[in-house]
Design an enzyme around this catalytic site. Structure first.
Site, PDB file in Angstrom:
ATOM      1  N   GLU A   7       6.947 -15.622 -10.426  1.00 27.76           N
ATOM      2  CA  GLU A   7       6.276 -14.393  -9.988  1.00 27.76           C
ATOM      3  C   GLU A   7       5.894 -13.479 -11.137  1.00 27.76           C
ATOM      4  OE1 GLU A   7       8.253 -11.831  -7.133  1.00 27.76           O
ATOM      5  OE2 GLU A   7      10.192 -12.209  -8.028  1.00 27.76           O
ATOM      6  N   HIS A  57      14.718 -38.513  -5.554  1.00 25.89           N
ATOM      7  CA  HIS A  57      13.989 -38.853  -4.321  1.00 25.89           C
ATOM      8  C   HIS A  57      12.519 -38.433  -4.416  1.00 25.89           C
ATOM      9  CE1 HIS A  57      17.644 -40.149  -2.358  1.00 25.89           C
ATOM     10  NE2 HIS A  57      18.228 -39.031  -2.794  1.00 25.89           N
ATOM     11  N   ASN A  64      -1.911   2.551   6.026  1.00 20.50           N
ATOM     12  CA  ASN A  64      -1.096   1.388   5.643  1.00 20.50           C
ATOM     13  C   ASN A  64      -0.906   0.552   6.899  1.00 20.50           C
ATOM     14  OD1 ASN A  64      -0.701   2.359   3.109  1.00 20.50           O
ATOM     15  ND2 ASN A  64       1.506   2.704   3.325  1.00 20.50           N
ATOM     16  N   GLY A  65      -0.908  -0.769   6.754  1.00 24.35           N
ATOM     17  CA  GLY A  65      -0.671  -1.627   7.912  1.00 24.35           C
ATOM     18  C   GLY A  65      -1.895  -2.476   8.214  1.00 24.35           C
ATOM     19  N   CYS A 125       0.847  -1.180   0.000  1.00 24.09           N
ATOM     20  CA  CYS A 125       0.000   0.000   0.000  1.00 24.09           C
ATOM     21  C   CYS A 125       0.892   1.242   0.000  1.00 24.09           C
ATOM     22  CB  CYS A 125      -0.940   0.091   1.190  1.00 24.09           C
ATOM     23  SG  CYS A 125      -2.065  -1.288   1.320  1.00 24.09           S
ATOM     24  N   ARG A 138       4.030  -0.688  -5.051  1.00 24.10           N
ATOM     25  CA  ARG A 138       3.830  -1.228  -3.704  1.00 24.10           C
ATOM     26  C   ARG A 138       2.489  -1.946  -3.547  1.00 24.10           C
ATOM     27  NH1 ARG A 138       7.229   1.151   0.063  1.00 24.10           N
ATOM     28  NH2 ARG A 138       5.758   0.583   1.689  1.00 24.10           N
ATOM     29  N   TRP A 166      -3.061  -2.573  -1.498  1.00 17.89           N
ATOM     30  CA  TRP A 166      -2.833  -4.006  -1.688  1.00 17.89           C
ATOM     31  C   TRP A 166      -3.704  -4.668  -0.640  1.00 17.89           C
ATOM     32  CZ3 TRP A 166      -1.093  -8.266   1.066  1.00 17.89           C
ATOM     33  CH2 TRP A 166      -0.688  -9.372   0.308  1.00 17.89           C
ATOM     34  N   LYS A 169      11.803 -16.088  -9.835  1.00 18.27           N
ATOM     35  CA  LYS A 169      11.658 -15.018 -10.830  1.00 18.27           C
ATOM     36  C   LYS A 169      10.633 -15.416 -11.878  1.00 18.27           C
ATOM     37  CE  LYS A 169      12.859 -12.222  -9.314  1.00 18.27           C
ATOM     38  NZ  LYS A 169      13.482 -12.199  -8.034  1.00 18.27           N
ATOM     39  N   LYS A 182       5.717  -4.607  -3.779  1.00 22.36           N
ATOM     40  CA  LYS A 182       7.171  -4.496  -3.641  1.00 22.36           C
ATOM     41  C   LYS A 182       7.659  -4.756  -2.223  1.00 22.36           C
ATOM     42  CE  LYS A 182      11.289  -3.779  -5.196  1.00 22.36           C
ATOM     43  NZ  LYS A 182      11.866  -4.941  -5.905  1.00 22.36           N
ATOM     44  N   GLU A 232      16.043 -19.126  -6.895  1.00 22.20           N
ATOM     45  CA  GLU A 232      15.798 -17.744  -7.302  1.00 22.20           C
ATOM     46  C   GLU A 232      15.349 -17.686  -8.770  1.00 22.20           C
ATOM     47  OE1 GLU A 232      15.207 -15.094  -5.928  1.00 22.20           O
ATOM     48  OE2 GLU A 232      15.630 -13.517  -7.373  1.00 22.20           O
TER      49      GLU A 232
HETATM   50  C1  AGP Z   1      11.339 -10.803  -5.096  1.00 22.39           C
HETATM   51  O1  AGP Z   1      11.302 -10.777  -6.471  1.00 22.39           O
HETATM   52  C2  AGP Z   1      10.138 -10.552  -4.394  1.00 22.39           C
HETATM   53  N1  AGP Z   1       9.121  -9.933  -5.048  1.00 22.39           N
HETATM   54  C3  AGP Z   1      10.043 -10.851  -2.928  1.00 22.39           C
HETATM   55  O2  AGP Z   1      10.246 -12.219  -2.771  1.00 22.39           O
HETATM   56  C4  AGP Z   1      10.995 -10.089  -1.975  1.00 22.39           C
HETATM   57  O3  AGP Z   1      12.294 -10.486  -2.208  1.00 22.39           O
HETATM   58  C5  AGP Z   1      10.575 -10.361  -0.523  1.00 22.39           C
HETATM   59  O4  AGP Z   1       9.280  -9.898  -0.321  1.00 22.39           O
HETATM   60  C6  AGP Z   1      11.535  -9.751   0.466  1.00 22.39           C
HETATM   61  O5  AGP Z   1      11.571  -8.380   0.377  1.00 22.39           O
HETATM   62  P1  AGP Z   1      12.722  -7.535   1.049  1.00 22.39           P
HETATM   63  O6  AGP Z   1      13.990  -7.934   0.404  1.00 22.39           O
HETATM   64  O7  AGP Z   1      12.358  -6.112   0.758  1.00 22.39           O
HETATM   65  O8  AGP Z   1      12.724  -7.847   2.508  1.00 22.39           O
END
Ligand code: AGP
Length: 614
Positions: A494, A510, A103-104, A2, A27, A77, A491, A609, A487
């Protein structure tokens, strides 16, 4: 998660609010809204979906708000209640005189809602936020003093909040407060801005004040009054924001993600500046406040992080264990905080976070701090809440990262781990000097190697075309590149929504091998080093089950062509540093697949974000 923006001054407010929300759109982006003080009363406009929908809504009412010079805005969000117009912020009290954005998460909202409903408040949304509007309005009815009403209301709230409040009775006043959620005030000439993050205001001013928890600030065009929760005045600590407005432009790239991937060579150069001058010179990490004595006596390190930062942390474990011989545990912050963690003053706890705001990681480091551990934070935001908790801070200097998919911040976090590992190894004398120097020499060559990858993306684009119609994708690796496989898979899933998974290649047999057939792409991250031959055998096992085989490799061997359908080659590099060259093609592969599928690369569905809720 948010975004909040606010303004009080002498300029037309609407452009400032909408432009600010656009800068915060990364965000959260499922609905948005603004409230502005018009001649006779506050007017609220909202829309669901992307910000453009709000823009269209606003066009219909242009005449109403053109002269307005004060207002608040929010981009959401969803946590409590679906993304609907009614659930979008700003929220109002029953009579509509008081308006807030938040926010929160308000944890005790159910009890408060029940109580306020009994008292006659009319709730229109399913959000937790709306209780705050009613609560502040109730306090205002008693006190006729808006800042006091905010202070009294927040005393009854449990949870996290950044709040911006306006009232019809206070034509020129914004009231702000926060707890466990970021909020800052931008300072201009006879004008003030409110924002939950710097990008919303950096165009207008670099002078700002970050609010601390439970502080309340009252903004009018002429002045800012800061108090604690009891109303005692405090002198504000004004600072200069370390951002340049140009960082928020795509600089000709189609998406921020692509621009940020291409920035990685410079990000590496930047992080080395001032820290590593030459292979035979010591690493300089003045930000690390651990004494030589403590470092030498350390026998355990815990690293906590989420998402991409967690993958960087997992590689950090390999780096620190190899360089320093200290046992390292890595854990997702969301798991760390709900079990009985054993940590104390002899344990170094490292928090890794791009945003420095992630609620789970913030809670985890606060818990470890309370147990006496030294807290070292690796973050891209030295102005963040996490940085403020740090005993030692390693800023990664990646510049602002706008795309929701983390790329350059990951590379920068890895660099921070290499520097930290080498720095500790020098102090502990755990690696022979000649070997240390060869690592440092390799680090200095990394930007060029990544530039070579970025200059030749044809094979990666070809793979993206070939595999874009797949429903599933498996990434395998061993050793230090197992987290790279995780990772790469993160990527891809997401931003393209393809079901992608990363496995340690030795684990295939396994269980996961049962999924392999001629429809399943398996990408092996084959970097030269101690696990190369083993991974080759694991790849053979997958090939024998007819999987579609892709190699990402720094080997020049032509034999690989018999085993793999597609090969992406990267420059040679020492095994310990191979995660840095291996990740770039995987970021690009995910990018090109998502782009090919026409996905919203920078703002993928359901994500935001920074995740400021636990
Ligand atoms: C990564 O592409 C993400 N969108 C997400 O996993 C992110 O890395 C995670 O939310 C952690 O965020 P931070 O590094 O700001 O703590």
């Amino acid at each position: 998660m948010c975004g909040i923006v606010g303004y009080v001054g002498n300029k037309s407010v609407m452009d400032i609010l909408v432009d600010g929300l656009e800068q915060l759109e990364y965000r959260g982006y499922d609905s948005s809204g603004v409230a502005v003080m018009c001649e006779d009363e506050i007017k609220v406009y909202k829309a669901i979906g992307k910000l453009n929908n709000l823009r269209e809504e606003l066009l219909k009412h242009k005449g109403e708000y053109e002269k307005s010079t004060m207002g608040i805005g929010h981009i959401r969000w969803a946590t409590h209640g679906a993304p609907t117009v009614l659930n979008a912020h700003p929220h109002t009290c029953t009579c509509g005189n008081l308006v807030i954005v938040h926010n929160g998460i308000i944890e005790n909202y159910k009890e408060l809602r029940e109580q306020l409903s009994k008292e006659g408040c009319v709730f229109r949304s399913q959000t937790d936020t709306e209780v705050v509007a009613h609560l502040v309005a109730k306090m205002y009815a008693k006190t006729k003093d808006l800042p006091k009403a905010v202070r009294e209301a927040t005393k009854q709230i449990d949870g996290a909040y950044a709040l911006c409040v306006m009232h019809n009775d206070c034509k020129n006043t914004l009231v702000l407060t926060k707890r466990n959620a970021p909020l800052l005030v931008g300072i201009g000439e006879n004008e003030f801005f409110a924002a939950s993050d710097v990008p919303a205001i950096i165009k207008h001013t670099k002078k700002a004040m970050y609010l601390n928890d439970n502080q309340v600030v009252v903004l009018t065009p002429e002045k800012m009054i800061l108090t604690d929760i009891e109303g005692n005045e405090i002198s504000p600590k004004i600072e200069l924001l370390p951002w340049e407005p140009v960082a928020l432009s795509k600089m000709g790239y189609k998406h921020y993600m692509l621009k940020e991937i291409h920035e990685q060579p410079d990000v590496i150069r930047n992080i080395l500046v001032g820290k590593l001058h030459a292979p035979d010179e010591n690493i300089i990490l003045n930000e690390v406040k651990l004494t030589k004595e403590t470092l030498k006596n350390l026998n355990r390190i815990q690293i906590i992080a989420c998402g991409t930062s967690l993958h960087a942390a997992m590689i950090g474990k390999y780096i620190i264990e190899s360089f320093c011989g200290i046992a390292v545990d890595v854990e997702a912050s969301s798991e760390y905080i709900y079990r009985k963690t054993v940590t104390d003053k002899h344990t170094l706890v490292i928090g890794v976070s791009q945003s420095g705001e992630t609620a789970d990681t913030l809670t985890a480091i606060k818990q470890a701090k309370a147990k006496g551990s030294h807290i070292l934070i690796i973050t891209n935001r030295p102005d963040s809440a996490m940085a403020r908790e740090a005993d030692s801070l390693v800023p990664v200097n990646a510049g602002i990262e706008v795309s929701v998919a983390a790329t350059k911040s990951y590379t920068a976090q890895l660099m921070a781990f290499y520097l930290l590992g080498l720095y500790m190894a020098e102090i502990k004398e755990s690696v022979p000097v000649a070997e240390l120097n060869s690592y440092k020499a390799e680090m200095m060559l990394l930007p060029q190697k990544i530039e070579q990858i970025l200059a030749h993306t044809e094979d990666i684009q070809k793979c993206a075309r070939v595999y874009s119609s797949t429903k599933d994708f498996i990434f395998v690796a061993r050793g230090i590149n197992f987290p790279t496989a995780l990772e790469g898979a993160l990527k891809l899933k997401e931003i393209s929504y393809i079901n992608a998974t990363g496995y340690p290649a030795g684990e295939l047999k396994h269980g996961p091998i049962a999924m392999l057939d001629e429809t399943m792409p398996v990408l092996s991250i084959l970097m030269k080093g101690c696990v190369y031959e083993k991974l080759l055998s694991n790849s053979e096992e997958a090939k024998a089950r007819n999987a579609r085989m892709i190699a990402l490799t720094n080997s020049k061997s032509e034999k690989l062509e018999d085993l793999f359908d597609n090969i992406i080659r990267v420059p040679e590099v020492q095994e310990l540093f191979s995660p840095l060259v291996a990740i770039v093609p995987l970021q690009l592969l995910a990018y090109y697949i998502a782009e090919f599928l026409g996905k919203d690369v920078d703002q993928p569905r359901n994500l935001a974000k920074s995740v400021t809720v636990e």
